[in-house]
Structure formats: structure tokens, C-alpha cells
Design an enzyme around this catalytic site. Structure first.
Site, PDB file in Angstrom:
ATOM      1  N   ASP A  26      76.277  24.761   6.352  1.00  0.00           N
ATOM      2  CA  ASP A  26      74.935  24.784   5.768  1.00  0.00           C
ATOM      3  C   ASP A  26      74.619  23.335   5.390  1.00  0.00           C
ATOM      4  O   ASP A  26      75.010  22.429   6.111  1.00  0.00           O
ATOM      5  CB  ASP A  26      74.878  25.747   4.575  1.00  0.00           C
ATOM      6  N   HIS A  35      73.095  21.768   8.064  1.00  0.00           N
ATOM      7  CA  HIS A  35      71.668  22.096   8.087  1.00  0.00           C
ATOM      8  C   HIS A  35      70.833  20.900   7.656  1.00  0.00           C
ATOM      9  O   HIS A  35      69.727  20.711   8.133  1.00  0.00           O
ATOM     10  CB  HIS A  35      71.384  23.299   7.185  1.00  0.00           C
TER      11      HIS A  35
END
Length: 550
Positions: free
Chosen positions: A297, A331
């Protein structure tokens, strides 16, 4: 006419003075970076072997390690040594004045036996929540560290759900034959039925009034722990160690002060669900230096609580320096939000490289968060192979901006304490070779993104620049090498926008301007003759909203 000329002269003088003051303040800020105090320890060393620990990969060493830490703290502090070897353990609890030293080639391996992790009242994504006890935790401590060149592994694959499309055929076959539960459509693997029960329960982890922790036992496996959680701790050092394979977030520091991360390596699989590298939440005086992140992430992420709960806490993340760091595959490379309801301010990011992240510099929030993110200084950033946006300011996280639904105006909603704010960002010397878009700004109609100064950018991307609902946006010395040049720069419902020395190879349409609120857009020191169309005014934009001067 004389009065008009005098007004123009005074306005120009004031604008120039404001620019000079801004530049002086930025320079002053870089010369006076926040200072971070580091812990100091006694040299006394306690070896976990002397407490009965065995490096056989089978013996559960939880008691031995925690007894060594407790004794070390009780004796006034020092070093707890984890020698080379494979040390299986359950949750480790840090104590004040202890440096947990993980030796080179030592592997501190947390067990996949979930019964070893009791349910606790914790915090997740900005809310108080039921969680399993973290593999490493500490609360209300002073003078603590985890150092060395060893490895700490959270055994995250035992905790995380995963989709079939995120594995190879052989990996999927091996996983599904190992146990667990498949979704009804056969496309998602869950670790257990307990996980499924939690997944299907709305707000499963929210601590409900009158309920006890045992009331959540049937859904225990769903409450994946962050691997390391330090809460309300002062003088914290993480140095040299590799932290990898976390059940959820890898490193989570909450309401800490004087936090230093130096030369650490955070590694999570690319498909690790909620596998953030580090989340610095409501912390003060922070240094992250010389470290490497690979995350499932966001990589380096700044938070300060979520919605009303975060605003009630009222603790921003502030006085932070991030420098000489590398983020592979995440991310976002450097990220603020989306849980930033307590605010973030006085943050300095420099000399970092992002390779293969979804977004490079990512600032995200949404209506309902509240909080003010301000005084953010960024310089000397290199990026390569960014999947979407090199630089993203997004106040529509998980939603659509008005520009995506229509090129017109969105109904303005009232400004309240739940309205987030982004303002006073300074970005200098960013190079991105490969991305879908160079810059995207998506503010709210009721609260524009304000006072963003970007200069000395090289953006080799598929698309150029989008500015939606922005005020006081300045771009200077920007080189655009884009495949899609119709338009190269898109502006919607934005005003006080300045473009100075924009270079490009060609453009079908250089500027598209739309929306009734678009105004005071100034283009200077830019060769507009290379564009087939200089400007295209749409959906209510005034033809005089953009001015080109030599």
C-alpha cells in the site's frame, strides 16, 4: 488612465513582494529544519539465550524475550541481544530504556498461531478499534530502540486475504490446497471462517458501547494487527533492521515524539492487503532518513486520525524531515492522508527516489475529514515508471471530482469543521520519467487547494497537467514531454494561476480552460507558437480568463 496604470503598477509590485516573501520564507524554512532528540542507552547487554531462548525455529520464545526486556528495563535499561539464528516468538512488548538489538542474519519470526495474539483495544485507520495484539508493541514509553542488521518477519501471509488475480496459477493452487476458505465466486481466498465472519459484518472492528473484547472472539482472525505499534512514546529509534511481511500496516507510530528511522528496510509483498510501509500518525519531531520501502500500500505515509475522532484528538503530525529515502513499488511514494483530520504541518521531504509506485507524491483527503495540511516543503525528488500521477493533490479520495462527471460547476456545499484544507506547498526540482499524468490538482468547490508553488519540474508522461478547483497555483520552469497534448494543460474553475517558462515539444491544444470561476490565469515566458491551438475555452469560461504575456 493614469489611475488605472498606477493600480496595475501597485498590484504588480505587491505580487512581486509576495513572491519574494514566499521565496525568503521557503529558504528560511530549509535552513532551520526540525531537530529530533535520540535515545541513549546503557551498555549493559542481556542475551536472550541466557533466558532460555532457542534458535531452532520450533521453540516459542515469547516468554524468554519478554523476560529479558522486562529485566533490562527494571535494571535501568541497556541492550537486549537477539543473536544470529531463527527465533520463533509470539508478541513482544517493549519497555522503557531498552534497545532491542537484532544481530546480522538473525531472524525474529513471529508465529502464525493466532491464539498467541489476544484481542486488544487498539487503533486502525484513524479509529479506535478491536485488533489482535501487535507482534511488537509499546505504550507510554521513553527511550526505546530496535536496532541491528537483522530481520523481523510478521508472518503476514497467514493473516491476509488475497484475490486470485494477484497470484500466479501455481501460487493460487498452493494457497487454496493449504486450507482457508474461498469466496462464493471462487476468486478470493480467506485465511479462515472467522475472517469471513468479520468481513461480512458491517463495522466489525468498531468498539461498541457496552461490549467486551470477548464479544468479538468469533471474528478474531479478521482483526489483523499492524506489525509494530508504538503509542505515546518519546525518544524512539529504529535503525538498520529489516521489517517485513506484516499482517496489515508494517510500522505504525501513534502520538509519538522524537522519532528517528535511520537506514531501515521495510518489505511487504506488492499484493499485501493494507500493507503500508510506515504510517506516522499524530507524531511530533520525526526523522526518516536513508531508508528503503517496498509496500503493498502506501510507502511513507503521514496521518493524524480520521473524521470527528481525529479532530477531537487534535494532534497534527508536525516538524518532520524525510530525506535520502527510496520507495519501490507502493501505492504512493510519499503520502499525506487520507486520515489527516488532526492536520499535518511543517514537513520537509528531500532527496528521495520513487521507482514503480502507483503515485509519486500523493496528498489525499475527502469531505468529512476536516483538518489542515500546510507548510509542506519538497525538493530534489526523482521518479521513474510511476503508474498514474507523478504529483497528486486529491480532495476527492475514493470519489469523483466535478471534472470527471462534467466539465461544469458543482453545487457548492457549506464549509464546516469537517471541510479539509490543503495549502502552502512548495515543490522544487522534481524529475519524473514515465507516468500517466504529470500533475493533478483536484480541490473542492467550497475549499480550493491553495497556494501551491511548483518549480523546476521535468515531466515525461502520457498526459500533462490538470488543475481543478485550485487557487494561487504557480508553476515555474516546467518541462513537459507528453504523448497526449490535447490539451497539454487543463484548467477547470480555478483562479490566480501562474505559468512561467513552460517548455514543451509540441501541443495540439496548449491550454483548455473551463468553468465560470476560471479567472486570472497568467502565462509568461512561454513559446505558445508551437501549439496548433493556444487556448480552448469551454463551459462558461470567459475568453479573457487566460492572458499570455511575453
Amino acid at each position: 488612465m493614469l489611475i488605472l496604470k498606477r493600480f496595475v503598477f501597485i498590484s504588480t509590485l505587491l505580487f512581486s513582494a509576495a513572491q519574494i516573501a514566499s521565496a525568503q520564507n521557503e529558504q528560511f524554512s530549509w535552513q532551520h529544519l526540525p531537530k529530533v532528540s535520540t535515545p541513549v542507552f546503557k551498555k549493559d547487554t542481556l542475551n536472550i539465550v541466557n533466558y532460555g531462548a532457542k534458535a531452532d525455529g520450533v521453540t516459542l520464545n515469547t516468554q524468554s524475550i519478554n523476560k529479558a526486556i522486562a529485566d533490562c528495563s527494571a535494571k535501568g535499561g541497556g541492550v537486549v541481544l537477539i543473536p544470529q539464528g531463527l527465533w520463533l516468538t509470539g508478541p513482544v512488548v517493549m519497555k522503557s530504556n531498552v534497545n532491542l538489538y537484532v544481530s546480522r542474519a538473525a531472524l525474529l519470526q513471529f508465529t502464525d498461531d493466532k491464539s498467541q495474539y489476544p484481542l486488544v483495544e487498539g487503533n486502525y485507520e484513524g479509529h479506535a478499534a478491536v485488533r489482535n495484539q501487535s507482534p511488537i508493541s509499546g505504550t507510554d514509553l521513553q527511550n526505546i530502540a530496535i536496532t541491528g542488521d537483522g530481520i523481523i518477519d510478521g508472518h503476514g501471509e497467514a493473516w491476509r486475504a488475497i484475490g486470485k488475480d494477484r497470484l500466479t496459477d501455481n501460487e493460487w493452487k498452493a494457497l487454496t490446497t493449504s486450507g482457508g476458505v474461498l469466496s462464493e465466486n471462487g476468486k478470493t481466498w480467506y485465511p479462515s471462517q472467522s475472517y469471513v465472519d468479520g468481513f461480512k459484518t458491517p463495522d466489525a472492528g468498531v468498539i461498541q458501547p457496552g461490549k467486551k473484547l470477548e464479544d468479538y472472539a468469533s471474528m478474531k482472525d479478521f482483526f489483523r494487527p499492524n506489525m509494530l505499534v508504538l503509542t505515546n512514546c518519546k525518544k524512539v529509534l529504529l535503525q538498520g533492521v529489516t521489517f517485513q511481511n506484516s499482517p496489515a500496516w508494517c510500522l505504525h507510530t501513534l502520538i509519538c515524539e522524537d522519532l528517528t528511522l535511520e537506514n531501515i528496510h521495510v518489505k511487504n509483498p506488492w499484493n499485501a492487503q493494507n500493507g503500508d510501509g510506515i504510517d506516522v500518525e499524530s507524531c511530533k519531531n520525526v526523522l526518516i532518513e536513508g531508508s528503503t520501502f517496498e509496500a503493498g500500500d502506501d510507502g511513507i505515509c503521514i496521518k493524524s486520525g480520521r473524521d470527528e475522532e481525529g479532530r477531537r484528538r487534535g494532534k497534527p503530525t508536525e516538524n518532520m524531515v524525510v530525506k535520502n529515502d527510496v520507495v519501490y513499488r507502493a501505492h504512493g511514494g510519499f503520502v499525506i492522508g487520507s486520515e489527516m483530520s488532526g492536520g499535518a504541518r511543517n514537513i520537509f521531504v528531500s532527496d528521495c527516489t520513487f521507482i514503480g509506485t502507483d503515485v509519486g507524491l500523493r496528498f489525499k483527503t475527502t469531505r468529512g475529514r476536516g483538518g489542515i495540511v500546510e507548510n509542506i516543503y519538497i525538493k530534489n525528488i526523482s521518479m521513474r515508471n510511476i503508474v498514474t500521477d507523478a504529483i497528486l493533490f486529491d480532495m476527492y479520495y475514493m470519489g469523483k471530482s466535478p471534472g470527471e462527471d462534467s466539465a461544469g460547476d458543482e453545487k457548492v456545499v457549506s464549509v464546516t469543521e469537517a471541510t479539509p484544507q490543503f495549502r502552502n506547498f512548495h515543490v522544487d526540482n522534481v524529475i519524473c520519467i514515465g507516468a500517466e499524468k504529470g500533475l493533478q490538482v483536484r480541490g473542492l468547490p467550497e475549499m480550493n487547494i491553495k497556494n501551491i508553488n511548483l518549480q523546476n519540474l521535468v515531466l515525461k508522461t502520457n498526459q500533462g497537467i490538470d488543475i481543478i478547483e485550485g487557487t494561487g497555483i504557480s508553476l515555474k520552469n516546467v518541462q513537459l514531454d507528453c504523448k497526449n497534448t490535447s490539451p497539454l494543460i487543463n484548467i477547470e474553475n480555478s483562479h490566480d494561476i501562474s505559468f512561467n517558462n513552460i517548455t514543451y515539444s509540441n501541443a495540439q491544444t496548449l491550454f483548455t480552460v473551463s468553468g465560470k470561476k476560471s479567472a486570472q490565469i497568467k502565462v509568461s515566458n512561454t513559446d505558445v507558437t508551437k501549439a496548433v491551438n493556444k487556448t480552448d475555452f469551454k463551459t462558461g469560461a470567459d475568453n479573457n480568463s487566460l492572458t499570455i504575456v511575453k
